[in-house]
Write an enzyme that holds these catalytic residues in place. Structure first.
Site, PDB file in Angstrom:
ATOM      1  CD  GLU A   1      -1.323  -2.469   1.735  1.00  0.00           C
ATOM      2  OE1 GLU A   1      -0.199  -2.442   2.278  1.00  0.00           O
ATOM      3  OE2 GLU A   1      -1.971  -3.521   1.559  1.00  0.00           O
TER       4      GLU A   1
ATOM      5  CG  PHE B   1      -5.151  -3.442   4.573  1.00  0.00           C
ATOM      6  CD1 PHE B   1      -4.757  -3.792   5.850  1.00  0.00           C
ATOM      7  CD2 PHE B   1      -5.912  -4.348   3.850  1.00  0.00           C
ATOM      8  CE1 PHE B   1      -5.114  -5.006   6.404  1.00  0.00           C
ATOM      9  CE2 PHE B   1      -6.272  -5.572   4.389  1.00  0.00           C
ATOM     10  CZ  PHE B   1      -5.881  -5.907   5.677  1.00  0.00           C
TER      11      PHE B   1
END
Lengths: 284, 312
Positions: free
Chosen positions: B55, B80
């Site tokens: 991410e 996330f």
């Protein structure tokens, strides 16, 4: 400056011209950090030969049109080493030498860390380590979608590769076969608190990049001919990202700063500046 | 019974329509099947970038693309996205690069995956970032419409979508939906209930129950938490004299915090906040989670009566 065959502007300087440019930039790095009584001279002096070679030999950019969309991008991920980049931008004409006096000064284009919103010729707002390679990957992907020949060049420090996100980017760039993404690793062996060996050993750095799917070349980061050859070698790598791992000396060119962790983030005193300038060939 | 749909499907449908703009690109972090960007990927693989399970890298690849003139839409689970908060802060918000981040599966409503997946702080943290628009729509129609409006913003955004289905409110009402403008769903004069996301329909149910007791409540879908529709809030405070906020998000720092921060200095009135108490969730069904966290319509109507009772 000359016009390349693609119609893009490349400076095309000779080795001796690049070496002289680097000497002038070293002088400015010492002056800037002395004036501000803050900043990061050590990492600026270690990177400066590479930056001069990149801008003076290879980068396609237009100082009078810094936002030209089809320019090569240069992303200084180790953004604390901003005095080095500002000195080069002044030499290339993106900013003036007068602008260098605004380093770390309120309202100045030369912010503490290089910032694309403040300084012409800066493509990335740095200041947090481990971010520039991912940003460069985005620039490289954009160039591919645009079907442009432009490259994204990124510079990171060796301590910086302790950031986990560097390896997210390394894996992703190789997966996407980004032959237009070019990385310089400024291995000066020192990070903020101490030598890298003491803070976090990184073991076999070339093997790491190799195993992540990158083309790897190791050079002396202060030998201008080696650097120019390495930049030319990067051009030949088309099917994967390329990294030049440059062995450098932190503080290179100023004897008392060389390989001295104290000058990662400390400015020279008046006396030290005088000595530094003398060593760099400035007559008193 | 109204149509049921998940807001994440509205996001996926919007991306497909946005694909007509050749500058729109999609970034994924191995959850495209879940966030619903997969439809764009199937139709336009050449403009979809897989970032693997990474991410932090994804956010900054988006920043690089935005700096090169593209309009990147990146998505993963809301929880996330938080892993890349500093990338969002330093690499996206600070240089004001228009990366559009979508966090799906937000809130305790996401259910049985349990507390690790139930982001209850996303709206609060992104709201603190200058330049960033923050949204949490309540149905698939408004999610689609708001997402389609994002490219015209020219600034970054965070949108929370939900995993599970909720009642659809806006079929045929697309032209009422504008980023930054709260939508008045029912008019009343005793109390204003300001809700977002999956609690909007709970707020509607609360208003119906209050009506049975002779209390008239205004209900607002405040899908945009930042910039907040402060003109509407001031009108509501003056007209109703009591405000309740409702969100599937921590009681700290989300919609309730934003509304309180504004009203305290413009038009202070008695106010109650419905939100997740200062605790983590656990594995349970969506409705069970809302009940456990005190987010159901009866909690909202009780809070409304409390706020009304506090009027001078």
């Amino acid at each position: 400056m000359g016009i390349s065959s693609e119609g893009s502007i490349v400076a095309g300087m000779s080795i001796s011209e690049l070496e002289e440019m680097a000497r002038k930039c070293r002088i400015e790095i010492c002056k800037m950090t002395h004036r501000a009584q803050a900043g990061h001279p050590g990492g600026s002096l270690s990177e400066i030969d590479i930056l001069c070679a990149l801008y003076g030999h290879r980068l396609r950019a237009k100082p009078d049109d810094p936002d030209w969309n089809d320019r090569d991008r240069f992303i200084l991920s180790k953004g604390h080493a901003s005095p080095g980049m500002y000195a080069v931008l002044a030499e290339m004409g993106f900013i003036t030498h007068e602008d260098l006096k605004t380093y770390r000064v309120k309202g100045g284009v030369c912010q503490g860390h290089v910032d694309m919103k403040w300084c012409p010729g800066v493509d990335f707002s740095a200041g947090s380590l481990g971010m520039g390679l991912s940003f460069g990957m985005g620039c490289a992907v954009a160039a591919n979608i645009d079907q442009s020949e432009r490259n994204a060049y990124v510079m990171v420090g060796d301590g910086e590769i302790q950031e986990g996100s560097i390896w997210e980017a390394a894996m992703a760039a190789a997966h996407h076969e980004l032959g237009n993404l070019k990385l310089f690793l400024d291995c000066n062996g020192i990070q903020n608190d101490d030598f890298c060996e003491a803070q976090m050993r990184m073991f076999d750095i070339p093997a790491k990049w190799n195993s992540f799917g990158w083309a790897v070349k190791v050079i002396d980061g202060h030998n201008m001919s080696d650097i120019v050859d390495a930049i030319d070698w990067m051009d030949t790598v088309k099917d994967k990202p390329a990294v030049v791992i440059a062995q450098t000396v932190k503080g290179k060119g100023v004897s008392f700063m060389e390989n001295n962790p104290a000058f990662h983030g400390a400015a020279p005193s008046d006396e030290q500046l005088a000595q530094a300038l003398s060593e760099l060939g400035v007559s008193a | 019974m109204s149509r049921m749909a998940a807001t994440r499907d509205g996001y996926g449908a919007a991306l497909l329509e946005l694909a007509d703009n050749p500058k729109v690109v999609v970034l994924e972090a191995d959850l495209g099947k879940s966030t619903k960007s997969l439809h764009f990927r199937k139709a336009h693989p050449e403009r979809t970038v897989s970032c693997g399970i990474g991410e932090q890298n994804m956010l900054l690849v988006g920043a690089g693309l935005a700096s090169s003139g593209y309009i990147p839409f990146a998505s993963t689970f809301a929880i996330f996205t938080e892993r890349a908060f500093e990338q969002m802060r330093n690499g996206v918000a600070r240089p004001n690069l228009a990366v559009h981040l979508c966090g799906s599966h937000g809130g305790t409503h996401t259910g049985t995956d349990g507390s690790s997946a139930q982001s209850i702080e996303d709206l609060a943290i992104y709201r603190t970032l200058p330049n960033v628009v923050v949204m949490h729509p309540c149905d698939d129609v408004s999610t689609k419409e708001l997402t389609k409006q994002l490219p015209s913003l020219g600034q970054p955004s965070y949108t929370r979508t939900a995993r599970n289905k909720t009642p659809v409110l806006y079929d045929g009402r697309e032209n009422e939906i504008r980023i930054g403008k709260g939508i008045v769903l029912s008019e009343g004069s005793d109390v204003a209930i300001v809700a977002c996301g999956v609690l909007v329909h709970e707020a509607m149910d609360a208003a119906k129950a209050l009506s049975d007791e002779g209390i008239s409540a205004t209900v607002v879908d405040m899908h945009t938490i930042k910039p907040l529709d402060t003109d509407l809030l001031d009108d509501l405070a003056k007209k109703c004299g009591a405000v309740v906020t409702a969100e599937d998000h921590s009681i700290i720092g989300g919609l309730g915090g934003a509304v309180a921060e504004h009203l305290i200095s413009s038009h202070p009135v008695p106010m109650e906040r419905i939100g997740v108490p200062d605790r983590f969730g656990e594995s349970a069904g969506s409705e069970e989670m809302l009940e456990m966290m005190g987010l159901k319509s009866h909690h909202i109507s009780d809070a409304a009566k409390k706020a009304i009772a506090s009027k001078v």
